[in-house]
Design a protein around this motif. Structure first.
Motif, mmCIF file in Angstrom:
data_model
loop_
_atom_site.group_PDB
_atom_site.id
_atom_site.type_symbol
_atom_site.label_atom_id
_atom_site.label_comp_id
_atom_site.label_asym_id
_atom_site.label_seq_id
_atom_site.Cartn_x
_atom_site.Cartn_y
_atom_site.Cartn_z
ATOM 1 N N GLN A 1 93.600 66.537 -8.143
ATOM 2 C CA GLN A 1 93.313 65.600 -9.223
ATOM 3 C C GLN A 1 93.908 64.223 -8.921
ATOM 4 O OE1 GLN A 1 95.050 67.728 -12.474
ATOM 5 N NE2 GLN A 1 93.399 69.249 -12.574
ATOM 6 N N GLY A 2 95.093 64.212 -8.307
ATOM 7 C CA GLY A 2 95.725 62.950 -7.945
ATOM 8 C C GLY A 2 94.944 62.183 -6.903
ATOM 9 N N VAL A 3 94.377 62.905 -5.932
ATOM 10 C CA VAL A 3 93.535 62.246 -4.932
ATOM 11 C C VAL A 3 92.350 61.559 -5.599
ATOM 12 C CG1 VAL A 3 91.990 62.618 -2.960
ATOM 13 C CG2 VAL A 3 94.207 63.776 -3.036
ATOM 14 N N ASP B 1 95.948 62.989 1.770
ATOM 15 C CA ASP B 1 94.529 63.193 2.025
ATOM 16 C C ASP B 1 94.130 62.599 3.379
ATOM 17 O OD1 ASP B 1 91.712 63.848 0.932
ATOM 18 O OD2 ASP B 1 91.545 61.727 1.486
ATOM 19 N N PHE B 2 94.677 61.439 3.719
ATOM 20 C CA PHE B 2 94.421 60.825 5.035
ATOM 21 C C PHE B 2 94.833 61.777 6.146
ATOM 22 C CE2 PHE B 2 96.062 57.739 8.344
ATOM 23 C CZ PHE B 2 94.811 57.377 8.828
ATOM 24 N N PHE B 3 95.999 62.392 6.009
ATOM 25 C CA PHE B 3 96.438 63.372 6.999
ATOM 26 C C PHE B 3 95.503 64.577 7.024
ATOM 27 C CE2 PHE B 3 101.274 62.737 7.897
ATOM 28 C CZ PHE B 3 101.012 61.473 8.406
ATOM 29 N N LEU B 4 95.167 65.113 5.862
ATOM 30 C CA LEU B 4 94.414 66.359 5.813
ATOM 31 C C LEU B 4 93.023 66.201 6.414
ATOM 32 C CD1 LEU B 4 95.058 69.207 4.886
ATOM 33 C CD2 LEU B 4 93.972 68.691 2.698
ATOM 34 N N ARG B 5 92.434 65.022 6.304
ATOM 35 C CA ARG B 5 91.096 64.860 6.865
ATOM 36 C C ARG B 5 91.105 64.421 8.323
ATOM 37 N NH1 ARG B 5 89.613 59.200 5.600
ATOM 38 N NH2 ARG B 5 91.125 58.399 4.094
ATOM 39 N N ARG C 1 88.167 69.833 2.894
ATOM 40 C CA ARG C 1 89.544 69.339 2.874
ATOM 41 C C ARG C 1 89.711 68.098 1.999
ATOM 42 N NH1 ARG C 1 92.543 69.374 8.695
ATOM 43 N NH2 ARG C 1 92.097 71.513 9.389
ATOM 44 N N SER C 2 88.664 67.305 1.901
ATOM 45 C CA SER C 2 88.797 66.008 1.238
ATOM 46 C C SER C 2 87.481 65.616 0.596
ATOM 47 C CB SER C 2 89.197 64.937 2.271
ATOM 48 O OG SER C 2 89.099 63.635 1.734
#
Length: 374
Positions: A78-80, A148-152, A262-263
Motif C-alpha cells: 500500500q505504501g508503494v 520497490d526499486f531494489f525488488l524490481r 514484484r512491482s
C-alpha cells in the motif's frame, strides 16, 4: 569463500565482489537450499564458517518473521502505491525519484550503485545498506519506493529480506534504531573508490501505526496420494525433487513465473530472465518424472492456468509453499479459480521451514540461539 576470508572481508565492496559467495540468486529461488549451503560451508571451514552460516540464517529468520506478520507486507504494498501516486502529482518528488533511480544525483558512490544495480541486477550487501540510508535520510525519498526499486532490479530480490532490511535502515523494524551511512566508512570499505560529500549527519527514525499482533503460521492443505495431481513450479522454490521422492506422480507440470508481480512498475529484464532460466532448469531436472510439461503462465494468466489443469484431468495442484510475497499473493488469486473447477491447491511446507520459522518471534539473536544453539 565462506571461511576466514568471508568473516574478515565480507563488508568490503570491491570490484568483482571477490569476498562473497555469489550464491544469493540461487538461494533466493531455492535452486539450492539453505540447509545444503550451511552443511557445505561447515564441512569445508568448520567454526570459521560461523559468520557465513549466520548470514544464511538471517535469510531464514526474515522469512519466518514476515510469515507471522503478513500485514507488514500488505502495508508495504500500500505504501508503494501511495508513494507512486505522489510521484504522479508532485513534480519535485518525481524529479528526485527519477534522478535516484537513474544514478544522476551527483552523490559519489550512490549514483554508481544505482547504475550497477540497473545494469547487473546485483549490489553488495553493504552497498545496499549505504544506498538505502542515503535514499531515506539524505535524499528524503519514501522508503517504499527504494525497496520497490531494489525488488524490481535485484535478481536475488526477496520479499522478506528486502522489505525488512529497508525497514531496519529506516528505524521501523527495530523501532527507533536507524542505520546512518558514514562517508569515512564507505571510503574504507570501498578501498577509497567512493567518498561521498553532503550526506545526512543525523537519521531520525520513521514512524508508523502499531503493526498488530503476531499471527500463527498459515496452515496448508495436504495433498492426497490417490488424487490426480498437477505439479506447480513457481520462482520462490525451484527445488521440487523432494516432493517426487515422497511419491508424487503428477499428470502434468504447470510453471508460474511471478517475477512481474514484484512491482506495479516494470520489472527489469535481468530479473525476468534469471527467473525464466531458473524455471527452465527445474523443468529439465524433472524431465520424465512430472508428466506433460505445460506452458509457462504469467500472473495475468491465472484463469488459463486453472483451465489447463482441468483439461489435464487434475483434481489437485501440488506446489511448494510460497512465503509471504508476490507468489503467495498470486496463489491466493488462483485458488478461487481452481475451486470453481473443483481443484484443490495443496502446498508443501518444507520441514526445515516448519521447524525454524516459529522461532522468529522477536529479534534475530533469540532466534539464532533457538535454531543454532548459541
Amino acid at each position: 569463500r565462506a571461511g576466514r576470508d568471508y568473516a574478515q572481508w565480507r563488508n568490503h565492496d570491491a570490484p568483482g565482489q571477490p569476498h562473497v559467495s555469489g550464491l544469493s540468486p540461487y538461494l533466493r529461488h531455492r535452486l539450492i537450499l539453505e540447509s545444503e549451503v550451511i552443511a557445505a560451508a561447515t564441512a569445508a571451514h568448520g567454526r570459521e564458517a560461523d559468520k557465513f552460516v549466520t548470514e544464511v540464517w538471517w535469510r531464514i529468520y526474515w522469512k519466518g518473521w514476515l510469515e507471522q506478520r503478513p500485514g507488514i507486507w500488505r502495508r508495504y504494498r500500500q505504501g508503494v502505491q501511495a508513494a507512486l501516486n505522489r510521484v504522479a502529482t508532485e513534480s519535485g518528488l518525481r524529479a528526485d525519484f527519477g534522478a535516484a533511480c537513474a544514478g544522476t544525483t551527483g552523490i559519489d558512490g550512490f549514483d554508481q550503485w544505482a547504475q550497477d544495480l540497473v545494469g547487473t541486477g546485483y549490489l553488495h550487501n553493504h552497498a545496499r545498506m549505504w544506498f538505502a540510508s542515503i535514499w531515506i535520510f539524505t535524499l528524503r525519498l519514501p522508503w517504499e519506493l527504494g525497496a520497490d526499486f531494489f525488488l524490481r532490479h535485484l535478481i536475488d530480490g526477496d520479499a522478506a529480506s528486502n522489505t525488512l532490511s529497508w525497514r531496519w535502515v529506516a528505524g521501523l523494524q527495530t523501532v527507533g534504531k536507524t542505520y546512518l551511512a558514514h562517508p569515512d566508512i564507505i571510503a574504507r570499505c570501498t578501498g577509497g573508490r567512493f567518498h561521498p560529500r553532503g550526506l545526512a549527519t543525523h537519521a531520525t527514525a520513521l514512524t508508523e501505526p502499531p503493526m498488530g499482533e503476531r499471527q500463527a503460521l498459515r496452515g496448508v492443505q495436504e495433498w492426497r496420494p490417490d488424487a490426480a495431481s498437477a505439479l506447480l513450479l513457481h520462482d520462490d522454490d525451484l527445488c521440487p525433487e523432494g516432493m517426487m521422492e515422497t511419491g508424487l506422480r503428477p499428470v502434468t507440470t504447470i510453471r508460474l513465473n511471478a517475477a512481474n508481480a514484484r512491482s506495479p512498475l516494470f520489472v527489469a529484464r535481468p530479473v525476468r530472465d534469471f527467473s525464466a532460466g531458473a524455471m527452465a532448469d527445474a523443468t529439465t531436472r524433472l524431465s520424465g518424472r512430472a508428466g506433460t510439461t505445460g506452458r509457462v503462465f504469467d500472473t495475468a494468466d491465472l484463469q488459463d492456468m486453472a483451465d489447463w489443469a482441468k483439461s489435464q484431468g487434475a483434481s489437485q495442484i501440488v506446489t511448494l509453499y510460497a512465503p509471504v510475497g508476490p507468489v503467495a499473493e498470486t496463489l491466493a488469486q488462483l485458488r478461487p479459480r481452481l475451486q470453481a473447477h473443483d481443484i484443490d491447491l495443496c502446498e508443501v511446507l518444507r520441514p526445515a521451514d516448519r521447524a525454524a520459522w516459529p522461532h522468529a518471534t522477536h529479534g534475530f539473536y533469540p532466534f539464532r540461539k533457538a535454531v543454532m544453539g548459541g
